[in-house]
Design an enzyme around this catalytic site. Structure first.
Site, PDB file in Angstrom:
ATOM      1  N   SER A 131      -4.952  -5.909  -7.673  1.00 18.74           N
ATOM      2  CA  SER A 131      -4.982  -4.960  -8.789  1.00 18.74           C
ATOM      3  C   SER A 131      -3.632  -4.891  -9.487  1.00 18.74           C
ATOM      4  O   SER A 131      -2.577  -5.068  -8.858  1.00 18.74           O
ATOM      5  CB  SER A 131      -5.310  -3.578  -8.217  1.00 18.74           C
ATOM      6  OG  SER A 131      -5.078  -2.597  -9.184  1.00 18.74           O
ATOM      7  N   TYR A 173      -3.496   3.451  -3.308  1.00 16.63           N
ATOM      8  CA  TYR A 173      -4.430   2.383  -3.688  1.00 16.63           C
ATOM      9  C   TYR A 173      -3.650   1.091  -3.963  1.00 16.63           C
ATOM     10  O   TYR A 173      -3.943   0.034  -3.388  1.00 16.63           O
ATOM     11  CB  TYR A 173      -5.237   2.803  -4.932  1.00 16.63           C
ATOM     12  CG  TYR A 173      -6.010   1.656  -5.521  1.00 16.63           C
ATOM     13  CD1 TYR A 173      -7.134   1.155  -4.881  1.00 16.63           C
ATOM     14  CD2 TYR A 173      -5.601   1.056  -6.708  1.00 16.63           C
ATOM     15  CE1 TYR A 173      -7.831   0.080  -5.408  1.00 16.63           C
ATOM     16  CE2 TYR A 173      -6.297  -0.013  -7.247  1.00 16.63           C
ATOM     17  CZ  TYR A 173      -7.403  -0.502  -6.587  1.00 16.63           C
ATOM     18  OH  TYR A 173      -8.088  -1.577  -7.102  1.00 16.63           O
ATOM     19  N   LYS A 182      -3.311  -2.621  -1.677  1.00 16.69           N
ATOM     20  CA  LYS A 182      -3.546  -3.976  -2.219  1.00 16.69           C
ATOM     21  C   LYS A 182      -2.308  -4.845  -2.020  1.00 16.69           C
ATOM     22  O   LYS A 182      -2.407  -6.021  -1.663  1.00 16.69           O
ATOM     23  CB  LYS A 182      -3.908  -3.890  -3.708  1.00 16.69           C
ATOM     24  CG  LYS A 182      -5.242  -3.195  -3.988  1.00 16.69           C
ATOM     25  CD  LYS A 182      -6.398  -4.094  -3.621  1.00 16.69           C
ATOM     26  CE  LYS A 182      -7.744  -3.433  -3.826  1.00 16.69           C
ATOM     27  NZ  LYS A 182      -8.871  -4.298  -3.471  1.00 16.69           N
TER      28      LYS A 182
END
Ligand code: UFG
Length: 330
Positions: free
Chosen positions: A120, A144, A148
């Protein structure tokens, strides 16, 4: 098609995964979807077979890897809501990081050497230079993005001492739906700007909140690079073909290289729907970087990626048709 034929797609019943499964199926790949159906749906799997399972279940993973003998793995299964990750970091580290370790371990154990990872733009945090290139420092500003970036680190470390190879695709803001409206984003609690705006236009919500109007951007709202989910799917097919032809491990940004502000997106949704829905400026949403725009030259140059739907209006139209279908069904 190259030598790679049987593909495991984790999260293949979810929004992005299901569009990639469609693209794989159309190309004649043999697809096995592994999804716990927490956010995915059986109807979204247009090709191949669906195994209901969780990535925390190493035993089931072993059984599946042993019996299916995959040529490559595409890993989509993850939680994706940035502000939820700020509120519930452990949930995100457990699913997006720990469970991914289980999957990578299974790949190593069963000799699957090709891996495509859904990364991402969130790994960059607040980039110093925009459009951002793949060699920018990884300084995520929310769990988040950190989850990743941690997986990317593991992938990189593995390649040092083995012939495991991966492509990490760093998605910018994925939006839009299948032009035939067979699949699309399907979450009652959707948080993505285009989906929420469309639901407001369709009367499912009374107003749209704009999270922050005091950013250092031309109109004060956040800027994002919105990419149609089918163009992103094409990037996955190219990445798979590339890995099949013995390409080295590599990371690609996936975006169009152009950003729209929240207000610009809202105006476009109003134009496409013909509905002037109410909008309320509110405070900033926690964990939101002011601007994220991709430099995707590497993907274009090295894999020959040619986006077909670089048009915000088209993206919104396909999402609108999907939302209309969903509201007829509910
Ligand atoms: N926004 C609003 N109101 C809303 C919803 C969103 O103002 O009701 C704003 C957000 O604050 C943000 C922009 O619209 O500035 C886009 O927000 P989204 O929730 O649509 O998407 P994000 O940029 O937060 O995140 C998405 C994916 C992430 C990914 C990121 C990469 O959800 O998984 O893009 O750019 F990491």
């Amino acid at each position: 098609m190259g030598i790679t034929v049987k593909i495991l797609v984790t999260g293949g019943a979810g929004y992005i995964g299901s569009h990639v499964v469609k693209a794989l199926g159309e190309k004649g790949y043999d697809v096995v979807v592994y999804d716990n159906l927490s956010y995915g749906h059986e109807w979204a799997v247009l090709y191949g077979k669906l195994i209901k399972g969780d990535l925390s279940d190493s035993e089931l993973l072993s059984v599946v890897f042993k019996s299916e003998r995959f040529d490559a793995v595409m890993h989509f299964a993850a939680f994706v809501v940035v502000d939820e990750s700020v509120r519930e970091p452990i949930k995100y580290y457990r699913n997006n990081f720990v469970n991914t370790l289980n999957l990578i371990e299974a790949c190593i154990k069963y000799n699957v050497k090709r891996f495509i990872f859904s990364s991402s733009a969130a790994v960059y945090g607040i980039p110093e230079k925009i459009p951002v290139t793949e060699d920018a420092p990884l300084l995520p500003v929310n769990p988040y993005g950190s989850s990743k970036a941690m997986v990317e680190q593991v992938l990189k470390d593995i390649t040092v001492s083995s012939d495991f190879r991966y492509v990490s695709l760093r998605y910018f803001n994925v939006a839009g739906a299948d032009p035939l409206s067979r699949i699309g984003q399907y979450r009652a609690d959707a948080t993505h700007l285009i989906t929420v705006s469309l639901r407001t236009a369709l009367g499912k919500r009374d107003h749209l909140d704009i999270f922050g109007t005091d950013y250092d951007t031309p109109d004060g709202t956040c800027i994002r690079d919105y990419i149609h989910v089918d163009d992103l799917s094409d990037a996955h097919i190219l990445a798979l073909e590339y890995l099949s032809s013995e390409g080295r491990s590599v990371i690609y940004n996936c975006g169009y290289g152009y950003g729209y502000s929240v207000r610009e997106v809202v105006e476009k949704v109003k134009k496409v729907t013909g509905v002037d829905f109410p909008v309320r400026p509110v405070g900033r949403r926690i964990g939101d970087p002011p601007a994220l725009i991709a430099n995707s030259s590497r993907l274009k140059q090295e894999l020959g990626w040619k986006p077909k739907y670089n048009d915000l209006e088209y993206i919104i139209k396909t999402a609108l048709e999907w939302e209309k279908k969903v509201s007829r069904l509910n």
